[in-house]
Design an enzyme around this catalytic site. Structure first.
Site, mmCIF file in Angstrom:
data_model
loop_
_atom_site.group_PDB
_atom_site.id
_atom_site.type_symbol
_atom_site.label_atom_id
_atom_site.label_comp_id
_atom_site.label_asym_id
_atom_site.label_seq_id
_atom_site.Cartn_x
_atom_site.Cartn_y
_atom_site.Cartn_z
ATOM 1 N N MET A 152 0.619 -1.277 0.056
ATOM 2 C CA MET A 152 -0.106 -0.063 0.132
ATOM 3 C C MET A 152 0.879 1.167 0.062
ATOM 4 O O MET A 152 1.085 1.879 0.887
ATOM 5 C CB MET A 152 -0.826 0.079 1.409
ATOM 6 C CG MET A 152 -1.941 1.069 1.196
ATOM 7 S SD MET A 152 -3.240 0.775 -0.032
ATOM 8 C CE MET A 152 -4.522 1.355 0.448
ATOM 9 N N GLY A 153 1.408 1.638 -1.229
ATOM 10 C CA GLY A 153 2.226 2.701 -1.315
ATOM 11 C C GLY A 153 1.434 3.762 -1.800
ATOM 12 O O GLY A 153 0.188 3.648 -2.148
ATOM 13 N N ARG A 154 1.968 4.559 -2.828
ATOM 14 C CA ARG A 154 1.330 5.647 -3.650
ATOM 15 C C ARG A 154 0.068 5.067 -4.467
ATOM 16 O O ARG A 154 -0.958 5.638 -4.772
ATOM 17 C CB ARG A 154 2.090 6.578 -4.346
ATOM 18 C CG ARG A 154 2.962 7.533 -3.208
ATOM 19 C CD ARG A 154 4.126 8.330 -3.942
ATOM 20 N NE ARG A 154 5.155 7.398 -4.165
ATOM 21 C CZ ARG A 154 6.163 7.570 -3.889
ATOM 22 N NH1 ARG A 154 6.630 8.872 -3.200
ATOM 23 N NH2 ARG A 154 7.437 7.124 -3.877
ATOM 24 N N ILE A 155 0.729 4.045 -5.144
ATOM 25 C CA ILE A 155 -0.155 3.351 -6.246
ATOM 26 C C ILE A 155 -1.489 2.623 -5.487
ATOM 27 O O ILE A 155 -2.554 2.624 -5.999
ATOM 28 C CB ILE A 155 0.619 2.533 -7.233
ATOM 29 C CG1 ILE A 155 1.640 3.372 -7.836
ATOM 30 C CG2 ILE A 155 -0.329 1.842 -8.071
ATOM 31 C CD1 ILE A 155 2.716 2.551 -8.915
ATOM 32 N N ARG A 235 5.775 -6.102 -10.374
ATOM 33 C CA ARG A 235 6.938 -6.515 -10.929
ATOM 34 C C ARG A 235 6.642 -8.051 -11.126
ATOM 35 O O ARG A 235 6.292 -8.861 -10.319
ATOM 36 C CB ARG A 235 8.175 -6.442 -10.188
ATOM 37 C CG ARG A 235 9.057 -5.188 -10.350
ATOM 38 C CD ARG A 235 9.458 -4.525 -11.619
ATOM 39 N NE ARG A 235 9.990 -3.284 -11.650
ATOM 40 C CZ ARG A 235 9.321 -2.125 -12.013
ATOM 41 N NH1 ARG A 235 8.282 -2.096 -12.380
ATOM 42 N NH2 ARG A 235 10.065 -1.104 -11.718
ATOM 43 N N GLU A 264 10.625 -10.481 -18.768
ATOM 44 C CA GLU A 264 9.877 -9.580 -19.907
ATOM 45 C C GLU A 264 10.798 -9.382 -21.126
ATOM 46 O O GLU A 264 12.151 -9.128 -20.769
ATOM 47 C CB GLU A 264 9.625 -8.193 -19.198
ATOM 48 C CG GLU A 264 8.199 -8.135 -18.269
ATOM 49 C CD GLU A 264 8.072 -7.066 -17.705
ATOM 50 O OE1 GLU A 264 8.563 -5.921 -18.076
ATOM 51 O OE2 GLU A 264 7.282 -6.994 -16.496
ATOM 52 N N HIS A 283 3.612 -4.407 -20.055
ATOM 53 C CA HIS A 283 4.130 -3.248 -18.980
ATOM 54 C C HIS A 283 3.675 -1.877 -19.346
ATOM 55 O O HIS A 283 4.491 -0.947 -19.642
ATOM 56 C CB HIS A 283 5.655 -3.432 -18.964
ATOM 57 C CG HIS A 283 6.185 -3.033 -17.694
ATOM 58 N ND1 HIS A 283 7.309 -3.532 -16.844
ATOM 59 C CD2 HIS A 283 5.971 -1.831 -17.110
ATOM 60 C CE1 HIS A 283 7.617 -3.001 -15.891
ATOM 61 N NE2 HIS A 283 6.740 -1.933 -16.006
HETATM 62 C C1 DGY Z 1 7.810 2.191 -13.071
HETATM 63 O O1 DGY Z 1 7.669 3.170 -12.892
HETATM 64 O O2 DGY Z 1 8.640 1.352 -11.959
HETATM 65 C C2 DGY Z 1 7.439 1.238 -14.109
HETATM 66 O O3 DGY Z 1 7.584 -0.109 -14.139
HETATM 67 C C3 DGY Z 1 7.896 1.931 -15.600
HETATM 68 O O4 DGY Z 1 9.281 1.669 -15.664
#
Ligand code: DGY
Length: 320
Positions: A152-155, A235, A264, A283
């Site tokens: 639970m960070g900013r994203i 990731r 990837e 990605h």
């Molecule tokens: C990130 O912001 O880490 C994405 O994977 C794009 O590199």
């Protein structure tokens, strides 16, 4: 003499031009072949990595003039920031700007997997839609379902806000609990196992580290509900791909949507590609015109500050 920088994949011309006013810019012209950072680094003052090409201590040792390395992205697991710090090399990234964009993509993947959008599109394009059939492609309900946010960070925070718009119950797991967010958003902190057992949707947002490598494996997938959908936008190696294949194939979970894979690009022979309850994107988390442009400019700001020996505006604070 102008300082020398290398940019590992193409960035927009306007940003290159900003940098070229003060630097000698060497930019790898394509994303199709890997940039030879190891061969370039020895006489660089600054390095901008726009893929996830590793930058190791060994490489830094061959670059006596290197002052600054910046990722174009929030994740910097490919840069050995601890070793950089020891060598007085500043490390930057591009946080915040991509949180909402990546949260939008998380929801795009979640909704696509839940409501069979990709399968539906394939069905129509394959000219199989010859009559209305009320009994095909039933999906999973998103509204009022439970979402479990891992990391639970900013994203993760931005994903939680979107989930509340769908009247979802929001669970989260994070090493350092955020009581303020629990109050602000009405979300609940639970241990990872509880989150996996209780959630209809599990979305992954932790940083990549040795602690999060294969965080979701056979045991964890086994805890999830049979109607659950897993979304990985963090990731690839956070999920054990073999275990995910078996869980999806055996119907242990209902579906998955991946924006990242291990490796990837994913190997074209990978068994995951044989499944129809899996969506994979290449990605694309932060890939909008607006955000990618801002990211390139922020990375350029990092380079320009680092070359002057100033603190980076978006400096990575490495706490390990
Ligand atoms: C990130 O912001 O880490 C994405 O994977 C794009 O590199």
């Amino acid at each position: 003499m102008k300082p020398k920088i290398f940019i590992s994949r193409p960035i927009p011309d306007t940003v290159v031009n900003r940098l070229a006013e003060v630097c000698e810019v060497d930019m790898w012209p394509t994303s199709q072949t890997l940039p030879p950072i190891g061969e370039k680094i020895f006489n660089l003052d600054g390095l901008m990595t726009y893929g996830h090409e590793p930058v190791t201590a060994y490489m830094m040792d061959s670059a006596p003039n290197l002052k600054v390395i910046t990722a174009v992205g929030v994740g910097y697991d490919h840069i050995d920031a601890i070793e950089a710090k020891k060598r007085q090399i500043s490390v930057g990234n591009t946080p915040d700007v991509l949180s909402d964009t990546t949260a939008d993509m998380t929801f795009a993947l979640l909704l696509s997997a839940a409501r069979n959008i990709v399968r539906g599109n394939t069905f129509v394009q394959n000219e199989e839609w010859s009559y209305y059939d009320p009994n095909i492609l039933w999906g999973q309900e998103v509204h009022h379902a439970t979402i479990g946010i891992v990391g639970m960070g900013r994203i993760g925070y931005s994903v939680a806000k979107r989930a509340l718009g769908f009247d979802m119950r929001v669970l989260y797991n994070k090493r350092t609990r955020r009581p303020d967010w629990e109050v602000d958003l009405g979300i609940e902190h639970v241990e990872l196992d509880e989150l996996l057992k209780m959630s209809d949707f599990v979305t992954l947002h932790p940083p990549m580290s040795s602690e999060t490598y294969h965080l979701i494996g056979e045991r964890e997938l086994g805890l999830m509900k049979s109607n659950a959908i897993l979304v990985n936008i963090a990731r690839g190696p956070i999920v054990d791909g073999q275990a995910l294949y078996r869980a999806l194939k055996d119907g242990q979970i209902a579906g998955a949507a991946l924006d990242v894979t291990e490796p990837e690009p994913i190997n074209p022979d990978h068994l995951l590609l044989t499944l129809d309850n899996l969506i994979i994107c290449p990605h694309l988390g932060s890939a909008t015109h607006q955000t990618r442009m801002k990211m390139a400019n922020m990375a350029a700001d990092n380079i320009l500050a680092g070359l002057k020996g100033e603190p980076l505006p978006y400096e990575v604070i490495e706490t390990r």
